[in-house]
Motif scaffolding. Structure first.
Motif, PDB file in Angstrom:
ATOM      1  N   VAL A 124       9.810 -36.178   9.081  1.00 54.93           N
ATOM      2  CA  VAL A 124      11.010 -35.411   8.735  1.00 54.93           C
ATOM      3  C   VAL A 124      12.144 -35.862   9.662  1.00 54.93           C
ATOM      4  CG1 VAL A 124      12.013 -33.105   8.463  1.00 54.93           C
ATOM      5  CG2 VAL A 124       9.550 -33.445   8.132  1.00 54.93           C
ATOM      6  N   ASN A 144      12.301 -36.354  24.282  1.00 56.80           N
ATOM      7  CA  ASN A 144      11.324 -35.447  24.864  1.00 56.80           C
ATOM      8  C   ASN A 144       9.989 -35.579  24.123  1.00 56.80           C
ATOM      9  OD1 ASN A 144      13.260 -34.507  26.589  1.00 56.80           O
ATOM     10  ND2 ASN A 144      13.922 -32.883  25.205  1.00 56.80           N
ATOM     11  N   PRO A 145       8.907 -35.076  24.751  1.00 60.95           N
ATOM     12  CA  PRO A 145       7.606 -35.167  24.087  1.00 60.95           C
ATOM     13  C   PRO A 145       7.568 -34.365  22.782  1.00 60.95           C
ATOM     14  CG  PRO A 145       7.357 -34.576  26.410  1.00 60.95           C
ATOM     15  CD  PRO A 145       8.809 -34.489  26.101  1.00 60.95           C
ATOM     16  N   GLY A 146       6.729 -34.831  21.859  1.00 56.17           N
ATOM     17  CA  GLY A 146       6.454 -34.044  20.650  1.00 56.17           C
ATOM     18  C   GLY A 146       7.494 -34.139  19.551  1.00 56.17           C
ATOM     19  N   LEU A 147       8.369 -35.135  19.625  1.00 51.86           N
ATOM     20  CA  LEU A 147       9.422 -35.255  18.610  1.00 51.86           C
ATOM     21  C   LEU A 147       9.044 -36.210  17.477  1.00 51.86           C
ATOM     22  CD1 LEU A 147      12.522 -35.071  20.901  1.00 51.86           C
ATOM     23  CD2 LEU A 147      12.197 -33.734  18.850  1.00 51.86           C
ATOM     24  N   THR A 152       5.433 -41.228  18.064  1.00 48.40           N
ATOM     25  CA  THR A 152       4.204 -41.949  17.730  1.00 48.40           C
ATOM     26  C   THR A 152       3.995 -41.943  16.218  1.00 48.40           C
ATOM     27  OG1 THR A 152       3.272 -41.278  19.839  1.00 48.40           O
ATOM     28  CG2 THR A 152       1.720 -42.062  18.189  1.00 48.40           C
ATOM     29  N   LEU A 156      15.480 -31.587  15.399  1.00 44.66           N
ATOM     30  CA  LEU A 156      16.063 -31.422  14.063  1.00 44.66           C
ATOM     31  C   LEU A 156      17.144 -30.349  14.132  1.00 44.66           C
ATOM     32  CD1 LEU A 156      12.750 -31.704  12.051  1.00 44.66           C
ATOM     33  CD2 LEU A 156      14.669 -33.306  11.992  1.00 44.66           C
ATOM     34  N   ILE A 210       8.323 -29.469   8.571  1.00 38.09           N
ATOM     35  CA  ILE A 210       7.160 -30.063   9.263  1.00 38.09           C
ATOM     36  C   ILE A 210       5.940 -29.174   9.023  1.00 38.09           C
ATOM     37  CG2 ILE A 210       6.192 -30.675  11.525  1.00 38.09           C
ATOM     38  CD1 ILE A 210       8.991 -31.333  12.476  1.00 38.09           C
ATOM     39  N   ASP A 218      -3.761 -33.072  10.751  1.00 38.22           N
ATOM     40  CA  ASP A 218      -2.639 -33.343  11.659  1.00 38.22           C
ATOM     41  C   ASP A 218      -2.036 -34.724  11.455  1.00 38.22           C
ATOM     42  OD1 ASP A 218      -2.359 -30.962  13.015  1.00 38.22           O
ATOM     43  OD2 ASP A 218      -4.022 -31.424  14.383  1.00 38.22           O
TER      44      ASP A 218
HETATM   45  N1  LIG Z   1      10.067 -35.171  12.647  1.00 39.47           N
HETATM   46  C1  LIG Z   1       8.775 -34.951  12.426  1.00 39.47           C
HETATM   47  N2  LIG Z   1       8.259 -35.078  11.196  1.00 39.47           N
HETATM   48  C2  LIG Z   1       6.958 -34.837  10.940  1.00 39.47           C
HETATM   49  N3  LIG Z   1       6.075 -34.460  11.885  1.00 39.47           N
HETATM   50  C3  LIG Z   1       6.507 -34.307  13.130  1.00 39.47           C
HETATM   51  C4  LIG Z   1       7.883 -34.563  13.473  1.00 39.47           C
HETATM   52  N4  LIG Z   1       8.034 -34.344  14.802  1.00 39.47           N
HETATM   53  C5  LIG Z   1       6.836 -33.993  15.268  1.00 39.47           C
HETATM   54  N5  LIG Z   1       5.907 -33.968  14.285  1.00 39.47           N
HETATM   55  C6  LIG Z   1       4.475 -33.638  14.429  1.00 39.47           C
HETATM   56  O1  LIG Z   1       4.312 -33.216  15.767  1.00 39.47           O
HETATM   57  C7  LIG Z   1       3.141 -33.780  16.364  1.00 39.47           C
HETATM   58  C8  LIG Z   1       3.528 -34.592  17.577  1.00 39.47           C
HETATM   59  O2  LIG Z   1       4.159 -35.806  17.184  1.00 39.47           O
HETATM   60  P1  LIG Z   1       3.989 -37.158  17.994  1.00 39.47           P
HETATM   61  O3  LIG Z   1       2.652 -37.242  18.613  1.00 39.47           O
HETATM   62  O4  LIG Z   1       4.389 -38.262  17.090  1.00 39.47           O
HETATM   63  O5  LIG Z   1       5.093 -36.913  19.103  1.00 39.47           O
HETATM   64  P2  LIG Z   1       5.581 -37.885  20.281  1.00 39.47           P
HETATM   65  O6  LIG Z   1       7.052 -37.874  20.216  1.00 39.47           O
HETATM   66  O7  LIG Z   1       4.888 -39.187  20.190  1.00 39.47           O
HETATM   67  O8  LIG Z   1       5.103 -37.092  21.550  1.00 39.47           O
HETATM   68  P3  LIG Z   1       4.748 -37.645  23.027  1.00 39.47           P
HETATM   69  O9  LIG Z   1       6.059 -37.997  23.683  1.00 39.47           O
HETATM   70  O10 LIG Z   1       4.096 -36.477  23.678  1.00 39.47           O
HETATM   71  O11 LIG Z   1       3.843 -38.824  22.846  1.00 39.47           O
HETATM   72  C9  LIG Z   1       2.465 -34.599  15.294  1.00 39.47           C
HETATM   73  O12 LIG Z   1       1.441 -33.861  14.714  1.00 39.47           O
HETATM   74  C10 LIG Z   1       3.570 -34.857  14.264  1.00 39.47           C
HETATM   75  O13 LIG Z   1       3.031 -34.933  12.974  1.00 39.47           O
END
Ligand SMILES: Nc1ncnc2c1ncn2[C@@H]1O[C@H](COP(=O)(O)OP(=O)(O)OP(=O)(O)O)[C@@H](O)[C@H]1O
Ligand SMILES: [Mg+2]
Length: 324
Positions: free
Chosen positions: A22, A47-50, A53, A178, A187, A197
């Motif tokens: 998304v 930041n983490p979790g965005l 990956t 977002l 999401i 997941d």
């Molecule tokens: N924009 C998005 N669209 C769809 N899913 C998302 C989005 N952002 C986060 N997620 C969901 O959130 C979870 C974390 O995403 P992801 O592991 O890719 O984050 P990251 O940015 O790599 O985090 P980190 O910095 O901790 O490695 C996943 O399950 C992912 O599907």
């Protein structure tokens, strides 16, 4: 390939990616895809979790490419990235074991957590698309792309990337959170329908690796008028004259902006670059190359704000041709 075919392919990649990832808007995906088509390495500062990956996995899958991830840590050694010679007892000899760098997309997660020696082992690979293990040089192929992430807030236990390493990234992107509840809720809605997941395994390859290479070659045919070349150069040179800047953009920065704008033009269905392409991509391709002086940092001035003020000040070319 004609321009319609190219745009169709690019739209297919963006559409397939958007089914899983998304994005705030398609422009973010378009920018990142421009980076790939221009053959550049990308630094994600978020930041983490965005979803960084996830985005890399999905892009790799949609373009028929393979990918590897390396989590950078203080004890990571260059051999853990590149590979090394290992003793094979069964065959009674040493064999070269290639490291995770042998892939198309390398996700270097939290790159600033590794020691400078390890970070710099990526340098040769990023610039020359090749690595040397025990004196033998191996090619990584033209599609080899590093997508590195670093966390913008955490400083403890990190080794900031040296200027030379920063300069090797074609662009730095921050996707950010977002911008609406509606989009962020999407999401969760998708998670409900996937029932898992990691949806990336369901992503289809909408183009092949060969197609991606062809698209990269097409970027080379995009026309850039002499006045636009001078416009890019003037922007780059202005970063060096700014009183808040300790280190301005290198000529490599100008090349990055040039290559990105060509790729972006193609994605937009044009075979020529316009000044708006340059304006749109200047911050992403140049800001990470600027080092500001301490007083300016204390005053809250940022590299982004300097580039925006340069874009306001430099005269935009009105006369430019759209092909030979
Ligand atoms: N924009 C998005 N669209 C769809 N899913 C998302 C989005 N952002 C986060 N997620 C969901 O959130 C979870 C974390 O995403 P992801 O592991 O890719 O984050 P990251 O940015 O790599 O985090 P980190 O910095 O901790 O490695 C996943 O399950 C992912 O599907
Ligand atoms: Mg991650």
């Amino acid at each position: 390939m004609n321009i319609e075919e190219i745009q169709l392919m690019c739209n297919r990649i963006i559409e397939e990616t958007g089914k899983v990832f998304v994005a705030a808007n398609n422009d973010v995906l378009k920018k990142i895809l421009s980076g790939f088509l221009a053959g550049g390495h990308i630094l994600f500062e978020d930041n983490p979790g965005l979803g960084k990956t996830l985005l890399v996995k999905v892009f790799a899958k949609a373009t028929g490419c393979n990918w590897n991830r390396i989590q950078f840590t203080p004890d990571l050694m260059p051999a853990d990235i590149i590979g090394t010679k290992v003793w094979r007892g069964m065959n009674s000899n040493f064999e070269i074991e290639k490291g995770p760098i042998f892939t198309n997309f390398l996700l270097a997660d939290e790159i600033n957590r590794a020691m400078p020696k390890t970070q710099s082992s990526l340098l040769e690979a990023m610039e020359e698309h090749q690595v040397t293990i025990e004196g033998i040089t191996y090619s990584l192929g033209s599609l080899f792309t590093v997508m590195a992430t670093q966390n913008p807030i955490e400083m403890e236990g990190t080794y900031p990337l040296p200027e030379a390493q920063m300069d090797r990234f074609m662009m730095r992107v921050s996707m950010g959170y977002l911008d609406s509840t509606e989009k962020e809720a999407e999401i969760l809605r998708r998670r409900v329908s996937w029932k898992k997941d990691d949806p990336s395994e369901d992503v289809k390859s909408v183009i092949t690796r060969d197609d991606l290479m062809k698209l990269q070659l097409e970027v080379e045919n995009v026309y850039v008028d002499e006045n636009i070349l001078c416009y890019i150069t003037e922007i780059v040179r202005s970063t060096r004259r700014n009183p808040s800047v300790r280190l301005g953009s290198s000529p490599r920065g100008g090349l990055a902006l040039f290559k990105l704008s060509r790729a972006f033009a193609l994605l937009s269905g044009r075979d020529y670059v316009i000044p708006d392409d340059i304006k749109y991509l200047a911050v992403d391709s140049l800001s990470h190359r600027l080092m500001l002086n301490i007083e300016s940092i204390m005053d809250g001035i940022t590299a982004e704000s300097i580039i925006l003020s340069i874009l306001n000040a430099v005269e935009v070319p009105k006369n430019y041709t759209r092909g030979i």
